[in-house]
Design an enzyme around this catalytic site. Structure first.
Site, PDB file in Angstrom:
ATOM      1  N   GLU A 188      -4.924  15.888 -14.826  1.00 57.20           N
ATOM      2  CA  GLU A 188      -6.286  15.269 -14.732  1.00 57.20           C
ATOM      3  C   GLU A 188      -6.098  14.222 -13.616  1.00 57.20           C
ATOM      4  O   GLU A 188      -6.729  13.889 -12.866  1.00 57.20           O
ATOM      5  CB  GLU A 188      -6.980  14.882 -15.883  1.00 57.20           C
ATOM      6  CG  GLU A 188      -7.470  16.107 -17.009  1.00 57.20           C
ATOM      7  CD  GLU A 188      -7.836  15.845 -18.220  1.00 57.20           C
ATOM      8  OE1 GLU A 188      -7.377  15.018 -19.025  1.00 57.20           O
ATOM      9  OE2 GLU A 188      -9.158  16.274 -18.380  1.00 57.20           O
ATOM     10  N   LEU A 237      -1.750  13.863 -22.160  1.00 57.40           N
ATOM     11  CA  LEU A 237      -2.091  12.785 -23.317  1.00 57.40           C
ATOM     12  C   LEU A 237      -0.837  12.697 -24.013  1.00 57.40           C
ATOM     13  O   LEU A 237      -0.214  13.722 -24.750  1.00 57.40           O
ATOM     14  CB  LEU A 237      -3.355  13.369 -23.858  1.00 57.40           C
ATOM     15  CG  LEU A 237      -3.808  12.534 -24.932  1.00 57.40           C
ATOM     16  CD1 LEU A 237      -4.366  11.159 -24.557  1.00 57.40           C
ATOM     17  CD2 LEU A 237      -4.933  13.117 -25.672  1.00 57.40           C
ATOM     18  N   GLU A 270      -4.417  22.071 -23.416  1.00 60.66           N
ATOM     19  CA  GLU A 270      -5.298  21.747 -24.504  1.00 60.66           C
ATOM     20  C   GLU A 270      -6.005  22.933 -25.261  1.00 60.66           C
ATOM     21  O   GLU A 270      -6.064  22.896 -26.312  1.00 60.66           O
ATOM     22  CB  GLU A 270      -6.429  21.133 -23.585  1.00 60.66           C
ATOM     23  CG  GLU A 270      -6.441  19.744 -23.286  1.00 60.66           C
ATOM     24  CD  GLU A 270      -5.727  19.640 -21.685  1.00 60.66           C
ATOM     25  OE1 GLU A 270      -4.954  20.564 -21.428  1.00 60.66           O
ATOM     26  OE2 GLU A 270      -5.917  18.448 -21.069  1.00 60.66           O
ATOM     27  N   GLY A 291      -3.590  15.905 -19.151  1.00 57.12           N
ATOM     28  CA  GLY A 291      -3.971  14.731 -18.527  1.00 57.12           C
ATOM     29  C   GLY A 291      -3.153  14.410 -17.379  1.00 57.12           C
ATOM     30  O   GLY A 291      -3.860  13.528 -16.502  1.00 57.12           O
TER      31      GLY A 291
HETATM   32  C1  1HE Z   1       5.495  13.996 -25.980  1.00 52.28           C
HETATM   33  C2  1HE Z   1       4.559  14.756 -25.026  1.00 52.28           C
HETATM   34  C3  1HE Z   1       3.186  14.520 -25.356  1.00 52.28           C
HETATM   35  C4  1HE Z   1       6.550  15.234 -24.460  1.00 52.28           C
HETATM   36  N1  1HE Z   1       2.711  13.571 -26.187  1.00 52.28           N
HETATM   37  N2  1HE Z   1       4.670  13.248 -26.954  1.00 52.28           N
HETATM   38  N3  1HE Z   1       0.444  17.881 -23.270  1.00 52.28           N
HETATM   39  C5  1HE Z   1       1.283  19.078 -23.823  1.00 52.28           C
HETATM   40  O1  1HE Z   1       0.795  19.691 -24.750  1.00 52.28           O
HETATM   41  C6  1HE Z   1       2.559  18.921 -23.203  1.00 52.28           C
HETATM   42  C7  1HE Z   1       3.490  18.480 -24.393  1.00 52.28           C
HETATM   43  N4  1HE Z   1       4.879  18.597 -23.943  1.00 52.28           N
HETATM   44  C8  1HE Z   1       5.700  19.583 -23.333  1.00 52.28           C
HETATM   45  O2  1HE Z   1       5.239  20.899 -23.459  1.00 52.28           O
HETATM   46  C9  1HE Z   1       7.134  19.334 -22.931  1.00 52.28           C
HETATM   47  O3  1HE Z   1       7.604  18.088 -23.549  1.00 52.28           O
HETATM   48  C10 1HE Z   1       7.444  19.322 -21.344  1.00 52.28           C
HETATM   49  C11 1HE Z   1       7.339  20.933 -20.922  1.00 52.28           C
HETATM   50  C12 1HE Z   1       6.411  18.525 -20.505  1.00 52.28           C
HETATM   51  C13 1HE Z   1       8.730  18.802 -21.271  1.00 52.28           C
HETATM   52  O4  1HE Z   1       9.852  19.683 -21.902  1.00 52.28           O
HETATM   53  P1  1HE Z   1      11.194  18.729 -22.235  1.00 52.28           P
HETATM   54  O5  1HE Z   1      11.946  19.688 -22.914  1.00 52.28           O
HETATM   55  O6  1HE Z   1      11.713  18.223 -20.928  1.00 52.28           O
HETATM   56  O7  1HE Z   1      11.097  17.571 -23.189  1.00 52.28           O
HETATM   57  P2  1HE Z   1      10.680  17.560 -24.787  1.00 52.28           P
HETATM   58  O8  1HE Z   1      12.052  17.625 -25.367  1.00 52.28           O
HETATM   59  O9  1HE Z   1       9.770  18.490 -25.144  1.00 52.28           O
HETATM   60  O10 1HE Z   1       9.949  16.002 -25.067  1.00 52.28           O
HETATM   61  C14 1HE Z   1      10.624  14.987 -24.937  1.00 52.28           C
HETATM   62  C15 1HE Z   1      10.070  13.957 -25.665  1.00 52.28           C
HETATM   63  O11 1HE Z   1       8.910  13.458 -25.300  1.00 52.28           O
HETATM   64  C16 1HE Z   1       9.780  14.278 -27.166  1.00 52.28           C
HETATM   65  O12 1HE Z   1       9.886  13.278 -28.099  1.00 52.28           O
HETATM   66  P3  1HE Z   1      11.173  12.786 -29.115  1.00 52.28           P
HETATM   67  O13 1HE Z   1      11.049  11.729 -29.591  1.00 52.28           O
HETATM   68  O14 1HE Z   1      11.601  14.122 -29.705  1.00 52.28           O
HETATM   69  O15 1HE Z   1      12.340  12.917 -27.909  1.00 52.28           O
HETATM   70  C17 1HE Z   1       8.526  14.918 -27.126  1.00 52.28           C
HETATM   71  O16 1HE Z   1       7.713  14.804 -28.373  1.00 52.28           O
HETATM   72  C18 1HE Z   1       7.822  13.787 -26.223  1.00 52.28           C
HETATM   73  N5  1HE Z   1       6.578  14.346 -25.791  1.00 52.28           N
HETATM   74  N6  1HE Z   1       5.311  15.572 -24.452  1.00 52.28           N
HETATM   75  C19 1HE Z   1       3.608  12.863 -26.935  1.00 52.28           C
HETATM   76  N7  1HE Z   1       2.197  14.985 -24.632  1.00 52.28           N
HETATM   77  C20 1HE Z   1      -7.433  12.861 -21.312  1.00 52.28           C
HETATM   78  S1  1HE Z   1      -7.372  14.228 -22.536  1.00 52.28           S
HETATM   79  C21 1HE Z   1      -5.698  14.942 -21.839  1.00 52.28           C
HETATM   80  C22 1HE Z   1      -5.494  16.021 -23.076  1.00 52.28           C
HETATM   81  C23 1HE Z   1      -4.213  16.664 -22.837  1.00 52.28           C
HETATM   82  O17 1HE Z   1      -3.249  15.890 -21.873  1.00 52.28           O
HETATM   83  S2  1HE Z   1      -3.321  17.758 -23.716  1.00 52.28           S
HETATM   84  C24 1HE Z   1      -1.998  18.159 -23.135  1.00 52.28           C
HETATM   85  C25 1HE Z   1      -0.848  17.370 -23.909  1.00 52.28           C
END
Ligand code: 1HE
Length: 264
Positions: free
Chosen positions: A119, A71, A139, A116
């Site tokens: 999911e 998400l 989450e 997600g």
């Molecule tokens: C994002 C998101 C995101 C990256 N929402 N912006 N999901 C999470 O909690 C996972 C969060 N993401 C991460 O842990 C990492 O991004 C990754 C391990 C997936 C990848 O790491 P990396 O080093 O390749 O990338 P990064 O530097 O962390 O992210 C690059 C950009 O993507 C950065 O934005 P920028 O503007 O600073 O370049 C991040 O903020 C952005 N970004 N992931 C928003 N998830 C139906 S309900 C489901 C509920 C859920 O899915 S909760 C789980 C959410």
């Protein structure tokens, strides 16, 4: 022509391509690690609502270094409880269309398959992983709960204990372990996921339509039923599938030596 149909409603963050009877859907928001904003999840719903009948299998993959970071958390923080329910129900609607559509869906996974993203992968019928794949449900760590169907679909793949552990402790499963516990059915070499996906899609496309329908729509309902109802449903489905002209043809082909043997 179909491509134009899709492009009339698709966001830039989804890339579609048709190869014969196979539709390829690329999640195309690599700068945000293919995080799902509403536009992206609604785009997926629209594709499955408008799937042409000529499409016999769908492949979903991530463009860039990851399948999906789940998400888009930047859209989450201002929501109240009612908006949260509607948002989660929107995901349920979209992913039900993926699971219960007109063609089986293969997810080709690499990099992050989290929240997600997992999911969506769990709503697909087959999951293929590459060695850099990792799975998590962050989450738990973000102070929220799953909302895109994981609590229903994931325990069926890996069991309730493993899902609970993933959310309580933030446990990350790597590709090999993920394949062993059932998060993916296939683990292939680096960069081979799409090739494997197309190979499997071509096999699936050649199945009798009734068989694919039964596997997508009837088998999950049998699993959700009591034993008595499940066995009855199985018998009904067996009888319906046997009576189709295509099944009769295929059985004759085998009996007269024209069909492949198992494993050929
Ligand atoms: C994002 C998101 C995101 C990256 N929402 N912006 N999901 C999470 O909690 C996972 C969060 N993401 C991460 O842990 C990492 O991004 C990754 C391990 C997936 C990848 O790491 P990396 O080093 O390749 O990338 P990064 O530097 O962390 O992210 C690059 C950009 O993507 C950065 O934005 P920028 O503007 O600073 O370049 C991040 O903020 C952005 N970004 N992931 C928003 N998830 C139906 S309900 C489901 C509920 C859920 O899915 S909760 C789980 C959410």
């Amino acid at each position: 022509m179909y491509k134009e149909l899709f492009h009339s409603f698709l966001p830039q963050t989804l890339q579609v391509e048709i190869q014969d009877e196979i539709l390829m859907i690329g999640l195309n928001r690599p700068e945000k690690r293919n995080a799902f904003n509403d536009e992206l999840i609604l785009g997926i719903e629209k594709i499955f609502e408008n799937l042409p009948s000529s499409i016999r299998c769908v492949i979903i993959y991530g463009i860039g270094d990851h399948f999906s970071a789940g998400l888009d958390l930047s859209e989450l923080k201002e929501r109240n409880a009612v908006q949260g329910i509607h948002h989660s129900r929107m995901w349920h609607r979209a992913l039900d269309k993926v699971q219960f559509g007109t063609a089986p869906v293969i997810a080709v996974l690499h990099g992050a398959v989290v929240g997600g993203g997992l999911e969506l992968a769990a709503a697909c019928h087959i999951r293929i992983s590459e060695p850099n794949t990792f799975y998590a449900l962050p989450e738990g760590q973000r102070g929220i709960f799953v909302g895109g169907g994981a609590s229903v679909r994931l325990p069926k793949l890996i069991g309730i204990a493993r899902m609970t552990d993933m959310m309580l402790t933030g446990r990350v499963y790597k590709a090999e372990e993920g394949e062993r516990i059932g998060l993916a059915q296939y683990l292939v070499a680096v960069g081979e996921g799409l090739t494997k996906g197309k190979e499997l899609a071509q096999k699936i496309a050649k199945n009798a339509e009734m068989t694919n329908y039964a596997l997508m729509h009837v088998l999950p309902r049998i699993v959700d039923s009591s034993q008595t109802e499940g066995l009855l449903l199985e018998s009904l489905m067996a009888a319906i599938s046997q009576s189709s002209p295509e099944a009769k043809q295929r059985l004759n082909d085998f009996l007269e030596g024209r069909a492949k043997k198992v494993g050929e």
